[in-house]
Design a protein around this motif. Structure first.
Motif, PDB file in Angstrom:
ATOM      1  N   SER A   1       0.838  -1.208   0.000  1.00 41.51           N
ATOM      2  CA  SER A   1       0.000   0.000   0.000  1.00 41.51           C
ATOM      3  C   SER A   1       0.872   1.256   0.000  1.00 41.51           C
ATOM      4  O   SER A   1       0.549   2.252  -0.664  1.00 41.51           O
ATOM      5  CB  SER A   1      -0.918  -0.005   1.228  1.00 41.51           C
ATOM      6  OG  SER A   1      -0.150  -0.074   2.429  1.00 41.51           O
ATOM      7  N   LEU A   2       1.992   1.202   0.734  1.00 45.62           N
ATOM      8  CA  LEU A   2       2.907   2.337   0.741  1.00 45.62           C
ATOM      9  C   LEU A   2       3.508   2.559  -0.642  1.00 45.62           C
ATOM     10  O   LEU A   2       3.653   3.702  -1.107  1.00 45.62           O
ATOM     11  CB  LEU A   2       4.020   2.109   1.769  1.00 45.62           C
ATOM     12  CG  LEU A   2       5.082   3.211   1.877  1.00 45.62           C
ATOM     13  CD1 LEU A   2       4.441   4.531   2.296  1.00 45.62           C
ATOM     14  CD2 LEU A   2       6.188   2.802   2.861  1.00 45.62           C
ATOM     15  N   GLY A   3       3.843   1.470  -1.330  1.00 49.59           N
ATOM     16  CA  GLY A   3       4.386   1.575  -2.679  1.00 49.59           C
ATOM     17  C   GLY A   3       3.376   2.147  -3.651  1.00 49.59           C
ATOM     18  O   GLY A   3       3.724   2.939  -4.543  1.00 49.59           O
ATOM     19  N   GLN A   4       2.113   1.774  -3.516  1.00 49.72           N
ATOM     20  CA  GLN A   4       1.074   2.324  -4.378  1.00 49.72           C
ATOM     21  C   GLN A   4       0.938   3.824  -4.188  1.00 49.72           C
ATOM     22  O   GLN A   4       0.809   4.584  -5.152  1.00 49.72           O
ATOM     23  CB  GLN A   4      -0.254   1.619  -4.093  1.00 49.72           C
ATOM     24  CG  GLN A   4      -0.297   0.158  -4.529  1.00 49.72           C
ATOM     25  CD  GLN A   4      -1.587  -0.514  -4.113  1.00 49.72           C
ATOM     26  OE1 GLN A   4      -2.474   0.108  -3.524  1.00 49.72           O
ATOM     27  NE2 GLN A   4      -1.699  -1.812  -4.412  1.00 49.72           N
ATOM     28  N   ARG A   5       0.977   4.256  -2.924  1.00 49.19           N
ATOM     29  CA  ARG A   5       0.882   5.700  -2.665  1.00 49.19           C
ATOM     30  C   ARG A   5       2.095   6.437  -3.219  1.00 49.19           C
ATOM     31  O   ARG A   5       1.980   7.553  -3.741  1.00 49.19           O
ATOM     32  CB  ARG A   5       0.753   5.951  -1.162  1.00 49.19           C
ATOM     33  CG  ARG A   5      -0.590   5.532  -0.589  1.00 49.19           C
ATOM     34  CD  ARG A   5      -0.818   6.157   0.780  1.00 49.19           C
ATOM     35  NE  ARG A   5       0.154   5.695   1.758  1.00 49.19           N
ATOM     36  CZ  ARG A   5      -0.002   4.612   2.508  1.00 49.19           C
ATOM     37  NH1 ARG A   5      -1.100   3.856   2.375  1.00 49.19           N
ATOM     38  NH2 ARG A   5       0.920   4.264   3.389  1.00 49.19           N
ATOM     39  N   LEU A   6       3.270   5.793  -3.118  1.00 47.36           N
ATOM     40  CA  LEU A   6       4.486   6.406  -3.659  1.00 47.36           C
ATOM     41  C   LEU A   6       4.385   6.561  -5.167  1.00 47.36           C
ATOM     42  O   LEU A   6       4.747   7.611  -5.727  1.00 47.36           O
ATOM     43  CB  LEU A   6       5.703   5.558  -3.286  1.00 47.36           C
ATOM     44  CG  LEU A   6       7.063   6.035  -3.815  1.00 47.36           C
ATOM     45  CD1 LEU A   6       7.374   7.430  -3.296  1.00 47.36           C
ATOM     46  CD2 LEU A   6       8.164   5.058  -3.424  1.00 47.36           C
ATOM     47  N   LEU A   7       3.879   5.542  -5.847  1.00 46.65           N
ATOM     48  CA  LEU A   7       3.725   5.615  -7.299  1.00 46.65           C
ATOM     49  C   LEU A   7       2.687   6.657  -7.700  1.00 46.65           C
ATOM     50  O   LEU A   7       2.822   7.312  -8.740  1.00 46.65           O
ATOM     51  CB  LEU A   7       3.349   4.240  -7.856  1.00 46.65           C
ATOM     52  CG  LEU A   7       4.467   3.189  -7.834  1.00 46.65           C
ATOM     53  CD1 LEU A   7       3.932   1.826  -8.228  1.00 46.65           C
ATOM     54  CD2 LEU A   7       5.607   3.600  -8.763  1.00 46.65           C
TER      55      LEU A   7
END
Length: 340
Positions: free
Chosen positions: A195-201
């Protein structure tokens, strides 16, 4: 603006300005008495001319920020001027260029500008600054290469600086490609599974779109055309004060601009201390003493004098800007800014 809203905003703006002053005197190795003595050495006409050049530089930065921000999210000129001056103070006072991020905060608080749009405007403006500085240094190196006292590497340095300027111009034009390359690397690492990676992208995608919008249409062309005279005012400020603080008349305007360019370059590097203490003087002495052959003590004392005047102007305009931000109503624009 209601009085109940005005007081907290004024206190917040004053608190931010006072915090910067505390950091300046605590960690910037700045002595107020030395600053005042240095100012007293200047004739009123010279100081007025230097301050006028500094004001023109700040106005140029404000207009450029306006150009690089999409129409719907673009602040008015009053807000842009106050934000540019306040940001310049924070950027100059805080170490390691951490104050650069204050532009995003000020635009968000004063105008509601989305962080991605503000960051894109900041990045493109800095790419343009770096390109202009490289072009100025390259032109000075190219013009001075035939002088008897000029080092033999001047011609090679001019070519390298022109190439570097082209790189920065390319980044200002298509900086989004750099972000897209970073996105590709993140996706290859499968960060989207988190989920953190999705927000970063999502954030990187927003930044890429904002960078593309900042350089779209005539916006980047106009910003680049504005950057050139803005840097003439910067070089003029340094050259005027260099002469006033004892740099010999035999050192031409072009040579003074070259020495000042190295000081500006050193101060732009993200390794500077609070208020650029030490790094700006190092660049100044390198340019005027090591390259141009000015006496080392004279180069150092003149560099310190110029730095103190610059610092006084930056703090003065920054304090006025923080006061203005505390009393001006927030800028309002549509919830969905267009990309014009």
């Amino acid at each position: 603006m209601r009085r109940a809203e005005l007081l907290p905003r004024m206190l917040f703006s004053l608190g931010a300005a006072l915090l910067l002053l505390v950091l300046l005197f605590a960690f910037g190795d700045v002595d107020l008495a030395d600053t005042l003595r240095t100012l007293a050495r200047l004739s009123p006409s010279v100081y007025a001319a230097a301050l006028g050049l500094h004001l023109l530089t700040t106005a140029g930065r404000a207009l450029r920020f306006q150009l690089l921000i999409p129409h719907g999210a673009r602040p008015g000129l009053r807000h842009a001027l106050s934000i540019a001056a306040a940001h310049n103070m924070a950027s100059y006072v805080l170490p390691l260029k951490t104050g650069e991020a204050s532009l995003i905060l000020y635009l968000k608080l004063q105008c509601g500008t989305p962080a991605g749009i503000a960051l894109a405007a900041l990045l493109v403006s800095r790419f343009l600054d770096a390109a202009a500085l490289c072009v100025g240094l390259a032109a000075a190196c190219f013009s001075l290469r035939g002088a008897g006292s000029a080092p033999s590497w001047m011609g090679s340095a001019a070519l390298a600086l022109f190439l570097l300027a082209g790189l920065f111009l390319s980044l200002s034009l298509r900086g989004d490609l750099l972000v897209r390359a970073l996105e590709a690397g993140l996706r290859w690492l499968r960060v989207q599974r988190l989920s953190l990676g999705q927000r970063l992208l999502e954030r990187t995608n927003g930044l890429a779109l904002a960078l593309r919008a900042a350089s779209g249409g005539w916006r980047l062309t106009l910003a680049a055309l504005l950057t050139a005279p803005m840097w003439f005012t910067i070089f003029g400020f340094y050259a005027l004060l260099a002469r006033e603080f004892g740099i010999p008349a035999t050192v031409s305007f072009l040579e003074r601009a070259f020495g000042a360019s190295l000081a500006a370059l050193f101060n732009l590097l993200p390794v500077n201390a609070a208020a650029g203490a030490g790094t700006q003087e190092l660049g100044w002495v390198t340019g005027f003493h090591v390259v141009l052959g000015v006496d080392e003590k004279l180069a150092l004392t003149s560099g310190i004098g110029v730095h103190l005047v610059q610092l006084f102007d930056v703090v003065l305009m920054g304090l006025v800007a923080h006061l203005a931000m505390g009393v001006m109503p927030r800028w309002r624009f549509p919830a969905e800014p267009d990309a014009r």
